[in-house]
Design a protein around this motif. Sequence first.
Motif, PDB file in Angstrom:
ATOM      1  N   LYS A  21       0.813  -1.225   0.000  1.00  0.00           N
ATOM      2  CA  LYS A  21       0.000   0.000   0.000  1.00  0.00           C
ATOM      3  C   LYS A  21       0.846   1.275   0.000  1.00  0.00           C
ATOM      4  CE  LYS A  21      -3.780   2.339   2.313  1.00  0.00           C
ATOM      5  NZ  LYS A  21      -4.811   2.290   3.327  1.00  0.00           N
ATOM      6  N   HIS A  22       1.953   1.264   0.783  1.00  0.00           N
ATOM      7  CA  HIS A  22       2.715   2.494   1.019  1.00  0.00           C
ATOM      8  C   HIS A  22       4.098   2.521   0.385  1.00  0.00           C
ATOM      9  CE1 HIS A  22      -0.258   3.801   3.989  1.00  0.00           C
ATOM     10  NE2 HIS A  22      -0.236   2.566   4.457  1.00  0.00           N
ATOM     11  N   GLY A  23       4.519   1.414  -0.217  1.00  0.00           N
ATOM     12  CA  GLY A  23       5.892   1.343  -0.710  1.00  0.00           C
ATOM     13  C   GLY A  23       6.820   0.930   0.425  1.00  0.00           C
ATOM     14  N   PRO A  24       8.134   1.131   0.266  1.00  0.00           N
ATOM     15  CA  PRO A  24       9.077   0.712   1.298  1.00  0.00           C
ATOM     16  C   PRO A  24       8.753   1.352   2.651  1.00  0.00           C
ATOM     17  CG  PRO A  24      10.236   1.362  -0.696  1.00  0.00           C
ATOM     18  CD  PRO A  24       8.789   1.744  -0.879  1.00  0.00           C
ATOM     19  N   VAL A  25       8.954   0.575   3.721  1.00  0.00           N
ATOM     20  CA  VAL A  25       8.685   1.070   5.072  1.00  0.00           C
ATOM     21  C   VAL A  25       9.927   0.896   5.942  1.00  0.00           C
ATOM     22  CG1 VAL A  25       6.204   0.628   4.928  1.00  0.00           C
ATOM     23  CG2 VAL A  25       7.718  -1.134   5.870  1.00  0.00           C
ATOM     24  N   MET A  26       9.891   1.540   7.098  1.00  0.00           N
ATOM     25  CA  MET A  26      10.959   1.457   8.084  1.00  0.00           C
ATOM     26  C   MET A  26      10.323   1.389   9.465  1.00  0.00           C
ATOM     27  SD  MET A  26      12.145   5.468   8.214  1.00  0.00           S
ATOM     28  CE  MET A  26      13.182   5.330   9.630  1.00  0.00           C
ATOM     29  N   PHE A  27      11.106   0.964  10.448  1.00  0.00           N
ATOM     30  CA  PHE A  27      10.633   0.898  11.830  1.00  0.00           C
ATOM     31  C   PHE A  27      11.552   1.683  12.746  1.00  0.00           C
ATOM     32  CE2 PHE A  27       8.503  -2.750  10.122  1.00  0.00           C
ATOM     33  CZ  PHE A  27       7.354  -2.878  10.871  1.00  0.00           C
ATOM     34  N   HIS A  28      10.950   2.222  13.804  1.00  0.00           N
ATOM     35  CA  HIS A  28      11.711   2.823  14.897  1.00  0.00           C
ATOM     36  C   HIS A  28      11.029   2.401  16.189  1.00  0.00           C
ATOM     37  CE1 HIS A  28      13.707   5.729  17.489  1.00  0.00           C
ATOM     38  NE2 HIS A  28      14.580   5.887  16.511  1.00  0.00           N
ATOM     39  N   GLN A  29      11.793   1.844  17.099  1.00  0.00           N
ATOM     40  CA  GLN A  29      11.246   1.443  18.392  1.00  0.00           C
ATOM     41  C   GLN A  29      11.002   2.691  19.214  1.00  0.00           C
ATOM     42  OE1 GLN A  29      10.420  -1.723  19.624  1.00  0.00           O
ATOM     43  NE2 GLN A  29       9.583  -0.561  21.322  1.00  0.00           N
ATOM     44  N   SER A  30       9.742   2.972  19.474  1.00  0.00           N
ATOM     45  CA  SER A  30       9.375   4.154  20.243  1.00  0.00           C
ATOM     46  C   SER A  30       9.956   4.059  21.645  1.00  0.00           C
ATOM     47  CB  SER A  30       7.856   4.279  20.304  1.00  0.00           C
ATOM     48  OG  SER A  30       7.482   5.341  21.139  1.00  0.00           O
ATOM     49  N   ASP A  53      20.596   7.326  16.440  1.00  0.00           N
ATOM     50  CA  ASP A  53      19.751   6.175  16.134  1.00  0.00           C
ATOM     51  C   ASP A  53      20.625   5.018  15.673  1.00  0.00           C
ATOM     52  OD1 ASP A  53      17.026   7.099  16.633  1.00  0.00           O
ATOM     53  OD2 ASP A  53      17.445   8.538  15.031  1.00  0.00           O
ATOM     54  N   VAL A  54      20.333   3.830  16.207  1.00  0.00           N
ATOM     55  CA  VAL A  54      21.102   2.625  15.938  1.00  0.00           C
ATOM     56  C   VAL A  54      20.286   1.704  15.037  1.00  0.00           C
ATOM     57  CG1 VAL A  54      22.147   0.576  17.010  1.00  0.00           C
ATOM     58  CG2 VAL A  54      22.215   2.787  18.207  1.00  0.00           C
ATOM     59  N   TYR A  65      15.215   0.591  13.620  1.00  0.00           N
ATOM     60  CA  TYR A  65      16.099   1.469  14.383  1.00  0.00           C
ATOM     61  C   TYR A  65      15.619   1.638  15.826  1.00  0.00           C
ATOM     62  CZ  TYR A  65      17.712   3.008   9.767  1.00  0.00           C
ATOM     63  OH  TYR A  65      18.204   3.054   8.492  1.00  0.00           O
ATOM     64  N   MET A  66      16.559   2.069  16.656  1.00  0.00           N
ATOM     65  CA  MET A  66      16.263   2.400  18.054  1.00  0.00           C
ATOM     66  C   MET A  66      17.256   3.487  18.475  1.00  0.00           C
ATOM     67  SD  MET A  66      16.647  -0.111  21.370  1.00  0.00           S
ATOM     68  CE  MET A  66      15.187  -1.062  21.055  1.00  0.00           C
ATOM     69  N   ASN A  69      20.300   5.674  23.432  1.00  0.00           N
ATOM     70  CA  ASN A  69      20.052   5.616  24.882  1.00  0.00           C
ATOM     71  C   ASN A  69      19.168   4.430  25.240  1.00  0.00           C
ATOM     72  OD1 ASN A  69      21.558   7.925  25.231  1.00  0.00           O
ATOM     73  ND2 ASN A  69      19.795   9.276  25.419  1.00  0.00           N
ATOM     74  N   GLN A  70      18.164   4.162  24.423  1.00  0.00           N
ATOM     75  CA  GLN A  70      17.290   3.021  24.660  1.00  0.00           C
ATOM     76  C   GLN A  70      18.034   1.714  24.361  1.00  0.00           C
ATOM     77  OE1 GLN A  70      13.601   3.254  22.513  1.00  0.00           O
ATOM     78  NE2 GLN A  70      12.655   1.667  23.737  1.00  0.00           N
ATOM     79  N   PHE A  71      18.828   1.723  23.310  1.00  0.00           N
ATOM     80  CA  PHE A  71      19.610   0.542  22.953  1.00  0.00           C
ATOM     81  C   PHE A  71      20.539   0.121  24.091  1.00  0.00           C
ATOM     82  CE2 PHE A  71      23.531  -1.247  21.115  1.00  0.00           C
ATOM     83  CZ  PHE A  71      23.006  -2.425  20.608  1.00  0.00           C
TER      84      PHE A  71
END
Length: 119
Positions: A21-30, A53-54, A65-66, A69-71
Amino acid sequence: MVERVLATEEAIALIEQLKAKHGPVMFHQSGGCCDGSSPMCYPDGDLILGDQDVLLGEIGGAKFYMHKNQFDYWKHTQLIIDVVDGRGGMFSLEGVLGKRFLTRSRAFTKSELVELNLI
């Protein structure tokens, strides 16, 4: 090599649906601000990443990604991205589908920690 992030078959299927639906996607851990600590899915490039961001890896062809500091807190665990019914993060693409991504985790074994140079 030990993978820092994995996804269930259900999560991969939802990622494929979102990519169609949206094409390529990415993630980030909130990190717990507006949307708790949910894995957030965006059209690739819509979230501007910073030098803190790692990149943990890829799931379903989507980079995950994350923030560093959270990583630092989570580096001893493997993230397993799953899907459950319900409304998730209001900024994440899957929200309108009545599904939400969910992060599960498990502690790395001693041999995995060695492989990751954590001990």
